[in-house]
Write a protein that holds these residues in place. Structure first.
Motif, PDB file in Angstrom:
ATOM      1  N   HIS A 190      41.782  38.400  41.871  1.00  0.00           N
ATOM      2  CA  HIS A 190      42.826  39.268  42.427  1.00  0.00           C
ATOM      3  C   HIS A 190      44.022  38.455  42.897  1.00  0.00           C
ATOM      4  O   HIS A 190      45.170  38.843  42.675  1.00  0.00           O
ATOM      5  N   VAL A 248      45.961  37.198  39.798  1.00  0.00           N
ATOM      6  CA  VAL A 248      46.728  38.275  39.169  1.00  0.00           C
ATOM      7  C   VAL A 248      47.954  38.604  40.007  1.00  0.00           C
ATOM      8  O   VAL A 248      49.065  38.754  39.486  1.00  0.00           O
ATOM      9  N   CYS A 262      48.433  47.784  26.743  1.00  0.00           N
ATOM     10  CA  CYS A 262      47.226  47.240  27.362  1.00  0.00           C
ATOM     11  C   CYS A 262      45.957  47.609  26.615  1.00  0.00           C
ATOM     12  O   CYS A 262      44.922  46.992  26.815  1.00  0.00           O
ATOM     13  N   PRO A 301      40.481  41.150  30.252  1.00  0.00           N
ATOM     14  CA  PRO A 301      40.783  42.046  31.377  1.00  0.00           C
ATOM     15  C   PRO A 301      41.775  41.460  32.386  1.00  0.00           C
ATOM     16  O   PRO A 301      42.575  42.191  32.958  1.00  0.00           O
ATOM     17  N   ARG A 309      45.170  41.728  30.800  1.00  0.00           N
ATOM     18  CA  ARG A 309      45.536  43.145  30.783  1.00  0.00           C
ATOM     19  C   ARG A 309      46.041  43.599  32.149  1.00  0.00           C
ATOM     20  O   ARG A 309      47.030  44.317  32.261  1.00  0.00           O
ATOM     21  N   ARG A 310      45.375  43.130  33.220  1.00  0.00           N
ATOM     22  CA  ARG A 310      45.816  43.493  34.570  1.00  0.00           C
ATOM     23  C   ARG A 310      47.164  42.870  34.902  1.00  0.00           C
ATOM     24  O   ARG A 310      47.993  43.483  35.583  1.00  0.00           O
ATOM     25  N   SER A 363      49.844  44.858  32.853  1.00  0.00           N
ATOM     26  CA  SER A 363      49.995  46.198  33.423  1.00  0.00           C
ATOM     27  C   SER A 363      50.683  46.146  34.783  1.00  0.00           C
ATOM     28  O   SER A 363      51.589  46.935  35.066  1.00  0.00           O
ATOM     29  N   GLY A 364      50.270  45.221  35.629  1.00  0.00           N
ATOM     30  CA  GLY A 364      50.897  45.096  36.944  1.00  0.00           C
ATOM     31  C   GLY A 364      52.355  44.721  36.858  1.00  0.00           C
ATOM     32  O   GLY A 364      53.200  45.202  37.620  1.00  0.00           O
TER      33      GLY A 364
END
Length: 145
Positions: free
Chosen positions: A46, A49, A119, A125, A128-129, A132-133
């Motif tokens: 987290h 990202v 995405c 993953p 992708r995050r 997307s973020g």
């Protein structure tokens, strides 16, 4: 069969060995204690990202600022040569506000659509995050940062 029996004993629904009732579900889950390693890995993911999105957003802001600066410089040179009369009626500002709101709504929908389509094709993953973020960060209302 033993698991079912142990479960029924732990819930006091069946008579049996009472020593397992002090920790009724440990043996069913296969875990003896709370595991810290997956939690720490998730926290690190987290943080990574979030850091990556912040850095991408900062770079995108720098690039946008250079484009705005170039546009401003080109606009000032052209503005000196031509004179335009400021005009407008009292009903025009309300219309501009509506157009701005509708345009912002349509742009938000387009960014969300592109984000979803893009995405789907990213197998990793974490990547992708991040993508997307980053894309959805343009929809945030707080652009003062």
């Amino acid at each position: 069969m033993d698991r079912v029996k142990d479960f029924l004993v732990s819930k006091a629904l069946l008579k049996g060995d009472s020593s397992t009732t002090s920790h009724p579900l440990w043996h069913l889950r296969g875990e003896r204690e709370w595991r810290i390693v997956p939690t720490v890995l998730t926290l690190c993911e987290h943080l990574f990202v979030s850091f990556a999105i912040r850095m991408l957003r900062k770079q995108a802001g720098n690039i946008a600022a250079t484009f705005k600066l170039k546009e401003k410089l080109v606009g000032n040179h052209e503005g000196d040569m031509s004179t335009s009369s400021p005009g407008g009626s009292t009903g025009e500002p309300k219309r501009n506000v509506w157009q701005w709101r509708m345009g912002k709504f349509v742009m938000s929908a387009l960014v969300a659509y592109v984000d979803g389509r893009l995405c789907r094709g990213i197998p990793n993953p974490v990547a992708r995050r991040i993508v997307s973020g980053f894309l959805l960060s343009f929809l945030d209302k707080d652009d003062a940062k």
